[in-house]
Structure formats: structure tokens, C-alpha cells
Write a protein that holds these residues in place. Structure first.
Motif, PDB file in Angstrom:
ATOM      1  N   ALA A   1       5.506  -2.229  -8.230  1.00  0.00           N
ATOM      2  CA  ALA A   1       4.185  -1.754  -7.802  1.00  0.00           C
ATOM      3  C   ALA A   1       3.263  -1.574  -8.998  1.00  0.00           C
ATOM      4  O   ALA A   1       2.060  -1.883  -8.926  1.00  0.00           O
ATOM      5  CB  ALA A   1       4.329  -0.433  -7.047  1.00  0.00           C
ATOM      6  N   VAL A   2       3.797  -1.098 -10.105  1.00  0.00           N
ATOM      7  CA  VAL A   2       2.994  -0.970 -11.334  1.00  0.00           C
ATOM      8  C   VAL A   2       2.503  -2.342 -11.778  1.00  0.00           C
ATOM      9  O   VAL A   2       1.348  -2.512 -12.190  1.00  0.00           O
ATOM     10  CB  VAL A   2       3.819  -0.300 -12.457  1.00  0.00           C
ATOM     11  CG1 VAL A   2       3.041  -0.302 -13.770  1.00  0.00           C
ATOM     12  CG2 VAL A   2       4.185   1.125 -12.071  1.00  0.00           C
ATOM     13  N   THR A   3       3.373  -3.333 -11.689  1.00  0.00           N
ATOM     14  CA  THR A   3       3.011  -4.692 -12.099  1.00  0.00           C
ATOM     15  C   THR A   3       1.910  -5.265 -11.219  1.00  0.00           C
ATOM     16  O   THR A   3       0.901  -5.777 -11.717  1.00  0.00           O
ATOM     17  CB  THR A   3       4.246  -5.609 -12.043  1.00  0.00           C
ATOM     18  OG1 THR A   3       5.287  -5.068 -12.857  1.00  0.00           O
ATOM     19  CG2 THR A   3       3.890  -7.011 -12.534  1.00  0.00           C
ATOM     20  N   LYS A   4       2.087  -5.163  -9.921  1.00  0.00           N
ATOM     21  CA  LYS A   4       1.166  -5.800  -8.982  1.00  0.00           C
ATOM     22  C   LYS A   4      -0.171  -5.070  -8.867  1.00  0.00           C
ATOM     23  O   LYS A   4      -1.182  -5.676  -8.519  1.00  0.00           O
ATOM     24  CB  LYS A   4       1.824  -5.887  -7.599  1.00  0.00           C
ATOM     25  CG  LYS A   4       3.017  -6.812  -7.557  1.00  0.00           C
ATOM     26  CD  LYS A   4       3.642  -6.848  -6.170  1.00  0.00           C
ATOM     27  CE  LYS A   4       4.850  -7.769  -6.129  1.00  0.00           C
ATOM     28  NZ  LYS A   4       5.498  -7.784  -4.793  1.00  0.00           N
ATOM     29  N   GLN A   5      -0.165  -3.772  -9.154  1.00  0.00           N
ATOM     30  CA  GLN A   5      -1.398  -2.999  -8.979  1.00  0.00           C
ATOM     31  C   GLN A   5      -2.118  -2.733 -10.298  1.00  0.00           C
ATOM     32  O   GLN A   5      -3.298  -3.060 -10.446  1.00  0.00           O
ATOM     33  CB  GLN A   5      -1.096  -1.677  -8.283  1.00  0.00           C
ATOM     34  CG  GLN A   5      -2.339  -0.842  -7.981  1.00  0.00           C
ATOM     35  CD  GLN A   5      -2.013   0.392  -7.152  1.00  0.00           C
ATOM     36  OE1 GLN A   5      -0.881   0.588  -6.718  1.00  0.00           O
ATOM     37  NE2 GLN A   5      -3.007   1.233  -6.934  1.00  0.00           N
ATOM     38  N   TYR A   6      -1.420  -2.173 -11.265  1.00  0.00           N
ATOM     39  CA  TYR A   6      -2.079  -1.719 -12.486  1.00  0.00           C
ATOM     40  C   TYR A   6      -2.073  -2.771 -13.599  1.00  0.00           C
ATOM     41  O   TYR A   6      -3.087  -2.943 -14.286  1.00  0.00           O
ATOM     42  CB  TYR A   6      -1.437  -0.421 -12.964  1.00  0.00           C
ATOM     43  CG  TYR A   6      -1.542   0.680 -11.946  1.00  0.00           C
ATOM     44  CD1 TYR A   6      -2.749   1.320 -11.701  1.00  0.00           C
ATOM     45  CD2 TYR A   6      -0.438   1.065 -11.182  1.00  0.00           C
ATOM     46  CE1 TYR A   6      -2.860   2.318 -10.746  1.00  0.00           C
ATOM     47  CE2 TYR A   6      -0.537   2.063 -10.221  1.00  0.00           C
ATOM     48  CZ  TYR A   6      -1.745   2.682 -10.008  1.00  0.00           C
ATOM     49  OH  TYR A   6      -1.863   3.655  -9.056  1.00  0.00           O
ATOM     50  N   MET A   7      -0.966  -3.482 -13.756  1.00  0.00           N
ATOM     51  CA  MET A   7      -0.977  -4.574 -14.726  1.00  0.00           C
ATOM     52  C   MET A   7      -1.925  -5.676 -14.282  1.00  0.00           C
ATOM     53  O   MET A   7      -2.539  -6.349 -15.114  1.00  0.00           O
ATOM     54  CB  MET A   7       0.434  -5.129 -14.909  1.00  0.00           C
ATOM     55  CG  MET A   7       1.364  -4.241 -15.714  1.00  0.00           C
ATOM     56  SD  MET A   7       0.822  -3.971 -17.426  1.00  0.00           S
ATOM     57  CE  MET A   7       1.042  -5.599 -18.136  1.00  0.00           C
ATOM     58  N   LEU A   8      -2.056  -5.847 -12.976  1.00  0.00           N
ATOM     59  CA  LEU A   8      -2.986  -6.848 -12.458  1.00  0.00           C
ATOM     60  C   LEU A   8      -4.418  -6.544 -12.892  1.00  0.00           C
ATOM     61  O   LEU A   8      -5.171  -7.448 -13.261  1.00  0.00           O
ATOM     62  CB  LEU A   8      -2.890  -6.909 -10.935  1.00  0.00           C
ATOM     63  CG  LEU A   8      -3.861  -7.861 -10.239  1.00  0.00           C
ATOM     64  CD1 LEU A   8      -3.623  -9.295 -10.690  1.00  0.00           C
ATOM     65  CD2 LEU A   8      -3.729  -7.755  -8.722  1.00  0.00           C
ATOM     66  N   LYS A   9      -4.811  -5.269 -12.839  1.00  0.00           N
ATOM     67  CA  LYS A   9      -6.155  -4.888 -13.272  1.00  0.00           C
ATOM     68  C   LYS A   9      -6.378  -5.245 -14.738  1.00  0.00           C
ATOM     69  O   LYS A   9      -7.442  -5.741 -15.114  1.00  0.00           O
ATOM     70  CB  LYS A   9      -6.365  -3.391 -13.064  1.00  0.00           C
ATOM     71  CG  LYS A   9      -6.456  -2.961 -11.607  1.00  0.00           C
ATOM     72  CD  LYS A   9      -6.714  -1.459 -11.505  1.00  0.00           C
ATOM     73  CE  LYS A   9      -6.822  -1.015 -10.053  1.00  0.00           C
ATOM     74  NZ  LYS A   9      -7.057   0.452  -9.949  1.00  0.00           N
ATOM     75  N   LEU A  10      -5.368  -4.982 -15.552  1.00  0.00           N
ATOM     76  CA  LEU A  10      -5.485  -5.297 -16.972  1.00  0.00           C
ATOM     77  C   LEU A  10      -5.588  -6.801 -17.192  1.00  0.00           C
ATOM     78  O   LEU A  10      -6.399  -7.277 -17.999  1.00  0.00           O
ATOM     79  CB  LEU A  10      -4.279  -4.731 -17.725  1.00  0.00           C
ATOM     80  CG  LEU A  10      -4.298  -4.865 -19.245  1.00  0.00           C
ATOM     81  CD1 LEU A  10      -5.457  -4.065 -19.834  1.00  0.00           C
ATOM     82  CD2 LEU A  10      -2.979  -4.385 -19.840  1.00  0.00           C
ATOM     83  N   VAL A  11      -4.784  -7.548 -16.467  1.00  0.00           N
ATOM     84  CA  VAL A  11      -4.818  -9.005 -16.596  1.00  0.00           C
ATOM     85  C   VAL A  11      -6.183  -9.554 -16.188  1.00  0.00           C
ATOM     86  O   VAL A  11      -6.742 -10.433 -16.865  1.00  0.00           O
ATOM     87  CB  VAL A  11      -3.702  -9.633 -15.740  1.00  0.00           C
ATOM     88  CG1 VAL A  11      -3.895 -11.152 -15.644  1.00  0.00           C
ATOM     89  CG2 VAL A  11      -2.334  -9.317 -16.327  1.00  0.00           C
TER      90      VAL A  11
END
Length: 277
Positions: A99-109
Motif C-alpha cells: 500500500a505504501v508503494t502504490k499510494q505514497y511512492m506513486l506520488k513521489l514517482v
């Protein structure tokens, strides 16, 4: 008389020079005005670029903080592990990490893809380090092995648009995350010793030793390694704490006796219930 006319004509020619100079000065003034306008336009474009960069930096910092906070939650979840609930705890932790990857890392990407993201590294580095720490922590507790940098970056590729340069975690942030991982492994080892899992604690000890040894070989060659040099000292403290805990249990384990409930003659608590206070 002719001489006077000649001089007069020369003088007349001389009198015509100022208008020529005036026309030259006019062309220079126009050129200077055009140059000034171009400079103002260039300066305005640069100012807009800086403003946009600052706004992007603020968004990146916000995304980094969200990643840090939620990655810490994953780490806390993993620390709930025991020999009775290992699979349950790790399943929950891995789900939270996804969930961290799909939600928050996505924003950074989304903020950094297709740009020179190395310019903003200081803004997002803390969050990336915490993410690396959480991901490697889950992997070790699941398999007892290290999660490599290329494996982490592979999980980020689907978050980027195929037509732009994807955000990839660099080597330094990965190594800094590994340095922080050793601290969490030290806490895990102490907890496992408390639950009687000495062999698991020994395995953690050897794993942390290997990381520390490898990083001490790399640090001297890192140009921007001031943060790593500070963390190396903390890593050594973690290694020593695990070693001392394992050694203490190994040496004193055979001497351990229960504090309550023994009525055997060898127990120093023999007859404690009959003692008058």
C-alpha cells in the motif's frame, strides 16, 4: 576667397557630422532596448523555473514525509512477530508495504519522473531510506536473505509512464537504508532472545555482521558519505549489542533457574512460601 570657400565648405562638412552621430546613437539605443527586453524575458523565465522548482520541492518533501511515516508503521508491524504468529504478522506487513508503494511512492514517482530527480535528492532521500529499511526488513524476516537494490527498483518501474525516465533509487540511499536496517534487526534479535529463540537471534547477528563488514569496505570510496560514516558507528553499536546478548545467554543459559514454583532441594527458593515476613 577661394581659400575661404574651401575652409567654409570643410567647416560646413564638419557641421553635418553631428546629425550622423545622432543617427548612430539612435540605432545603438534601439539595440540596447532590445537587449534589455531579452534579458528581462530570460530573467523572468528563470524566475518562473525557480518558483516551479520550489513548489515541486515542497510537494516532494510532503511525499517523502508520508513515505517515512507509513514505512515506520510497516516496521512496527514486523516487530510484532513471534514464533506463534510469524506468517500472520508478515502477511499484514507485506500488505501494508504494498500500500505504501502504490499510494505514497506513486506520488513521489509522479513528481520526479521525466526530470533530473537527482537535483531534489535531499528532499526525498529520508523517505526513500525509510522505505528501503521497511522493504529489506520484511524480506529478511520472510526469507532470511537480503533484498537487493535492483529488486526494489523493479517494483517502482510499473509506477512510471513508459515514455519517460523512471525514478530509480540510487546506491547511496539504498546503503543508508541498509545501515538503518541493522538497528531494527538488533531490536528484533533482543526480542527473539527474550522469547527463547536464541538460534534465530544468532542468525540475525551473523546477518548484521555481514552487512557491517561489507559497508565498512565501501564507505571510504563514497564521495558523499558523511551520513554513512555517522551511521557506521551506530551499526557497530548494534552489532556489539546483539553479540553481547547472544553471548550472555550462551554462557549463563545453563545457570538459569526459574524464579518461582520450584520445591526441589536444589532450588534456592525452597520453602519460600513458609518464610515469615
Amino acid at each position: 576667397m577661394a581659400e575661404w570657400n574651401t575652409n567654409h565648405s570643410v567647416a560646413g562638412a564638419a557641421l553635418q557630422i553631428p546629425p550622423k552621430k545622432a543617427r548612430t546613437m539612435s540605432r545603438t539605443s534601439e539595440s540596447s532596448s532590445s537587449s534589455s527586453s531579452s534579458f528581462k524575458e530570460a530573467f523572468g523565465n528563470y524566475a518562473d523555473y525557480l518558483n516551479n522548482l520550489n513548489e515541486k520541492r515542497e510537494r516532494v518533501v510532503k511525499a517523502s514525509r508520508d513515505i517515512t511515516m507509513n514505512s515506520k508503521k510497516v516496521i512496527f508491524q514486523v516487530h510484532r512477530i513471534s514464533k506463534y504468529n510469524r506468517d500472520e504478522v508478515l502477511d499484514k506487513a507485506e500488505k501494508d508495504l504494498a500500500a505504501v508503494t502504490k499510494q505514497y511512492m506513486l506520488k513521489l514517482v509522479k513528481e520526479l519522473q521525466g526530470t533530473d530527480f537527482w537535483k531534489l535528492r535531499r528532499a526525498y532521500s529520508p523517505g526513500v531510506q525509510e522505505y528501503v529499511e521497511a522493504a529489506t526488513f520484511c524480506k529478511f524476516c520472510r526469507t532470511g536473505t537480503l533484498l537487493h537494490l535492483d529488486e526494489i527498483n523493479a517494483t517502482l518501474l510499473p509506477l512510471s509512464e513508459p515514455s519517460v525516465e523512471p525514478l530509480q533509487i540510487n546506491v547511496l540511499d539504498y546503503l543508508l537504508g541498509l545501515a538503518d536496517l541493522t538497528g531494527e534487526l538488533m531490536r528484533l534479535a533482543i526480542g527473539r532472545i527474550s522469547d527463547g529463540e536464541l538460534e534465530y537471534a544468532k542468525k540475525i547477528c551473523q546477518f548484521v555482521r555481514d552487512i557491517y563488514r561489507e559497508l565498512t569496505l565501501i564507505v571510504p570510496y563514497i564521495d558523499d558519505g558523511s551520513d554513512m560514516k555517522i551511521k557506521i558507528d551506530t551499526m557497530l553499536q548494534s552489532v556489539v549489542k546483539i553479540e553481547n546478548a547472544c553471548f550472555s545467554v550462551h554462557v549463563r543459559g545453563s545457570e538459569y533457574m526459574p524464579l518461582l514454583g520450584s520445591n526441589e532441594p536444589s532450588s534456592f527458593l525452597l520453602g519460600v512460601s513458609d518464610v515469615e515476613l
